[in-house]
Design a protein around this motif. Sequence first.
Motif, PDB file in Angstrom:
ATOM      1  N   PRO A 130       0.802  -1.231   0.000  1.00  0.00           N
ATOM      2  CA  PRO A 130       0.000   0.000   0.000  1.00  0.00           C
ATOM      3  C   PRO A 130       0.833   1.278   0.000  1.00  0.00           C
ATOM      4  O   PRO A 130       0.392   2.310  -0.517  1.00  0.00           O
ATOM      5  N   SER A 131       2.057   1.221   0.564  1.00  0.00           N
ATOM      6  CA  SER A 131       2.884   2.427   0.635  1.00  0.00           C
ATOM      7  C   SER A 131       3.276   2.945  -0.753  1.00  0.00           C
ATOM      8  O   SER A 131       3.570   4.129  -0.916  1.00  0.00           O
ATOM      9  N   GLN A 132       3.282   2.062  -1.762  1.00  0.00           N
ATOM     10  CA  GLN A 132       3.645   2.471  -3.118  1.00  0.00           C
ATOM     11  C   GLN A 132       2.497   3.162  -3.850  1.00  0.00           C
ATOM     12  O   GLN A 132       2.706   3.819  -4.869  1.00  0.00           O
ATOM     13  N   LYS A 133       1.279   2.961  -3.357  1.00  0.00           N
ATOM     14  CA  LYS A 133       0.085   3.603  -3.932  1.00  0.00           C
ATOM     15  C   LYS A 133      -0.046   3.372  -5.448  1.00  0.00           C
ATOM     16  O   LYS A 133      -0.321   4.286  -6.230  1.00  0.00           O
ATOM     17  N   VAL A 134       0.206   2.133  -5.864  1.00  0.00           N
ATOM     18  CA  VAL A 134       0.058   1.772  -7.279  1.00  0.00           C
ATOM     19  C   VAL A 134      -1.434   1.615  -7.590  1.00  0.00           C
ATOM     20  O   VAL A 134      -2.133   0.837  -6.930  1.00  0.00           O
ATOM     21  N   GLU A 135      -1.909   2.325  -8.584  1.00  0.00           N
ATOM     22  CA  GLU A 135      -3.341   2.296  -8.898  1.00  0.00           C
ATOM     23  C   GLU A 135      -3.759   0.982  -9.545  1.00  0.00           C
ATOM     24  O   GLU A 135      -3.029   0.410 -10.350  1.00  0.00           O
ATOM     25  N   ARG A 136      -4.949   0.514  -9.161  1.00  0.00           N
ATOM     26  CA  ARG A 136      -5.617  -0.599  -9.826  1.00  0.00           C
ATOM     27  C   ARG A 136      -6.979  -0.092 -10.283  1.00  0.00           C
ATOM     28  O   ARG A 136      -7.732   0.489  -9.498  1.00  0.00           O
ATOM     29  N   GLU A 137      -7.305  -0.330 -11.544  1.00  0.00           N
ATOM     30  CA  GLU A 137      -8.602   0.105 -12.059  1.00  0.00           C
ATOM     31  C   GLU A 137      -9.460  -1.105 -12.404  1.00  0.00           C
ATOM     32  O   GLU A 137      -8.969  -2.084 -12.977  1.00  0.00           O
ATOM     33  N   TYR A 138     -10.750  -1.032 -12.045  1.00  0.00           N
ATOM     34  CA  TYR A 138     -11.680  -2.126 -12.271  1.00  0.00           C
ATOM     35  C   TYR A 138     -12.911  -1.633 -13.016  1.00  0.00           C
ATOM     36  O   TYR A 138     -13.404  -0.526 -12.766  1.00  0.00           O
ATOM     37  N   ALA A 139     -13.399  -2.464 -13.936  1.00  0.00           N
ATOM     38  CA  ALA A 139     -14.715  -2.256 -14.529  1.00  0.00           C
ATOM     39  C   ALA A 139     -15.706  -3.029 -13.663  1.00  0.00           C
ATOM     40  O   ALA A 139     -15.517  -4.226 -13.418  1.00  0.00           O
ATOM     41  N   VAL A 140     -16.744  -2.352 -13.204  1.00  0.00           N
ATOM     42  CA  VAL A 140     -17.693  -2.951 -12.264  1.00  0.00           C
ATOM     43  C   VAL A 140     -19.110  -2.807 -12.790  1.00  0.00           C
ATOM     44  O   VAL A 140     -19.531  -1.697 -13.147  1.00  0.00           O
ATOM     45  N   ARG A 141     -19.827  -3.926 -12.856  1.00  0.00           N
ATOM     46  CA  ARG A 141     -21.264  -3.853 -13.138  1.00  0.00           C
ATOM     47  C   ARG A 141     -22.001  -4.050 -11.821  1.00  0.00           C
ATOM     48  O   ARG A 141     -21.794  -5.059 -11.138  1.00  0.00           O
ATOM     49  N   ARG A 195     -15.799  -5.050  -3.954  1.00  0.00           N
ATOM     50  CA  ARG A 195     -17.137  -5.573  -3.665  1.00  0.00           C
ATOM     51  C   ARG A 195     -17.654  -5.052  -2.331  1.00  0.00           C
ATOM     52  O   ARG A 195     -18.835  -4.662  -2.206  1.00  0.00           O
ATOM     53  N   ARG A 196     -16.782  -5.041  -1.321  1.00  0.00           N
ATOM     54  CA  ARG A 196     -17.231  -4.625   0.013  1.00  0.00           C
ATOM     55  C   ARG A 196     -17.578  -3.140   0.052  1.00  0.00           C
ATOM     56  O   ARG A 196     -18.501  -2.729   0.763  1.00  0.00           O
ATOM     57  N   LEU A 197     -16.858  -2.325  -0.718  1.00  0.00           N
ATOM     58  CA  LEU A 197     -17.197  -0.906  -0.760  1.00  0.00           C
ATOM     59  C   LEU A 197     -18.595  -0.688  -1.339  1.00  0.00           C
ATOM     60  O   LEU A 197     -19.403   0.067  -0.784  1.00  0.00           O
ATOM     61  N   VAL A 205     -22.455  -6.156  -6.539  1.00  0.00           N
ATOM     62  CA  VAL A 205     -21.575  -6.244  -7.706  1.00  0.00           C
ATOM     63  C   VAL A 205     -21.893  -7.533  -8.448  1.00  0.00           C
ATOM     64  O   VAL A 205     -21.770  -8.625  -7.899  1.00  0.00           O
ATOM     65  N   SER A 206     -22.295  -7.419  -9.709  1.00  0.00           N
ATOM     66  CA  SER A 206     -22.632  -8.611 -10.482  1.00  0.00           C
ATOM     67  C   SER A 206     -21.535  -8.990 -11.477  1.00  0.00           C
ATOM     68  O   SER A 206     -21.548 -10.086 -12.027  1.00  0.00           O
ATOM     69  N   ARG A 207     -20.586  -8.091 -11.718  1.00  0.00           N
ATOM     70  CA  ARG A 207     -19.446  -8.388 -12.600  1.00  0.00           C
ATOM     71  C   ARG A 207     -18.279  -7.501 -12.193  1.00  0.00           C
ATOM     72  O   ARG A 207     -18.467  -6.315 -11.924  1.00  0.00           O
ATOM     73  N   LEU A 208     -17.076  -8.071 -12.142  1.00  0.00           N
ATOM     74  CA  LEU A 208     -15.901  -7.307 -11.726  1.00  0.00           C
ATOM     75  C   LEU A 208     -14.698  -7.737 -12.562  1.00  0.00           C
ATOM     76  O   LEU A 208     -14.359  -8.916 -12.607  1.00  0.00           O
ATOM     77  N   ILE A 209     -14.083  -6.759 -13.233  1.00  0.00           N
ATOM     78  CA  ILE A 209     -12.970  -7.034 -14.146  1.00  0.00           C
ATOM     79  C   ILE A 209     -11.852  -6.028 -13.877  1.00  0.00           C
ATOM     80  O   ILE A 209     -12.083  -4.816 -13.952  1.00  0.00           O
ATOM     81  N   ARG A 210     -10.640  -6.522 -13.588  1.00  0.00           N
ATOM     82  CA  ARG A 210      -9.517  -5.589 -13.461  1.00  0.00           C
ATOM     83  C   ARG A 210      -9.021  -5.253 -14.864  1.00  0.00           C
ATOM     84  O   ARG A 210      -8.746  -6.158 -15.661  1.00  0.00           O
ATOM     85  N   VAL A 211      -8.898  -3.950 -15.143  1.00  0.00           N
ATOM     86  CA  VAL A 211      -8.531  -3.519 -16.492  1.00  0.00           C
ATOM     87  C   VAL A 211      -7.198  -2.780 -16.542  1.00  0.00           C
ATOM     88  O   VAL A 211      -6.661  -2.524 -17.630  1.00  0.00           O
ATOM     89  N   ARG A 212      -6.633  -2.419 -15.379  1.00  0.00           N
ATOM     90  CA  ARG A 212      -5.380  -1.660 -15.373  1.00  0.00           C
ATOM     91  C   ARG A 212      -4.629  -1.886 -14.072  1.00  0.00           C
ATOM     92  O   ARG A 212      -5.250  -2.021 -13.006  1.00  0.00           O
ATOM     93  N   TYR A 213      -3.291  -1.953 -14.164  1.00  0.00           N
ATOM     94  CA  TYR A 213      -2.431  -2.013 -12.980  1.00  0.00           C
ATOM     95  C   TYR A 213      -1.320  -0.999 -13.204  1.00  0.00           C
ATOM     96  O   TYR A 213      -0.537  -1.132 -14.148  1.00  0.00           O
TER      97      TYR A 213
END
Length: 286
Positions: A130-141, A195-197, A205-213
């Motif tokens: 977490p200290s590096q704060k590398v972004e993760r992006e998700y597509a969420v339905r 999902r928990r957020l 959440v009915s669909r979850l896809i990671r699209v970026r790291y």
Amino acid sequence: MSEKLQKVLARAGKGSRREMETFISAGRISVDGKTAFLGDRIEGSEQIRLDGHIVKLKPKEDDLCRVIMYNKPEGEMCTRKDPEGRPTVFDRLPPLENSRWVAVGRLDINTSGMLLFTTDGELANRLMHPSQKVEREYAVRVFGEVNEAMLQTLRAGVKLEDGPAKFQKITYKGGEGRNHWFHVVLSEGRNREVRRLWESQEVQVSRLIRVRYGDMEMKRQLPNGGWTELALAEVNYYRKLVGLPVETQSKVKVDEKVMDNAKSRRIRRSVKKHQQRSQQATRRRR
């Protein structure tokens, strides 16, 4: 110069640095016949054993960092072996000699998309930390009514059972009825955090896809269940992102195309063959 034991073990391909710290705490590591402890440092000439088996150490200069991008399908476990016999994300990765692939974080069984693997445990550890704060992006339905007040709450932060959490960004991507797509960004990777957020706002959440790291997106032509090895410039993007020295060599040829239609078709054929073999093996077990 001495190095931390967990760092040397991670470089030897035995897992991430966090995993090695767990192994040391559990008494599974010995150095010259004596049980190791967290905080131990070694010079590199010692005999190290993991569960009684000698670990072949790698000098820094002989360690080539490799990174793979994998398009994880739903239904695969982020573990090396599943006691229930379910498929895992490691099943299709290329074999390594005197090393192993380390997953950069996890995606749960119902989440698909971009998953990174590397031979460098230190790189994996830093990309996850977490200290590096590398972004993760998700597509969420999501399924349910979503209003601006909910989105503001998710941006400001909510308290989960393991501490406060929030989305750095939320972008609406459209939808119909009670089904809507959003892109959300986090800079940490806690268990089922996306999902928990949403669930904190009583939205499913009915669909979850990671699209970026980081700044690197999932390669569009990489088929579901396929992998591709990152080129030197891409490996060094991640190394520089977390403050590691750049690599000068790569297993990927300089003139090799990163991803084109022909390569995508080859990967699809490989994925299909693997699926057929897996189905045959499952039928034999039954």
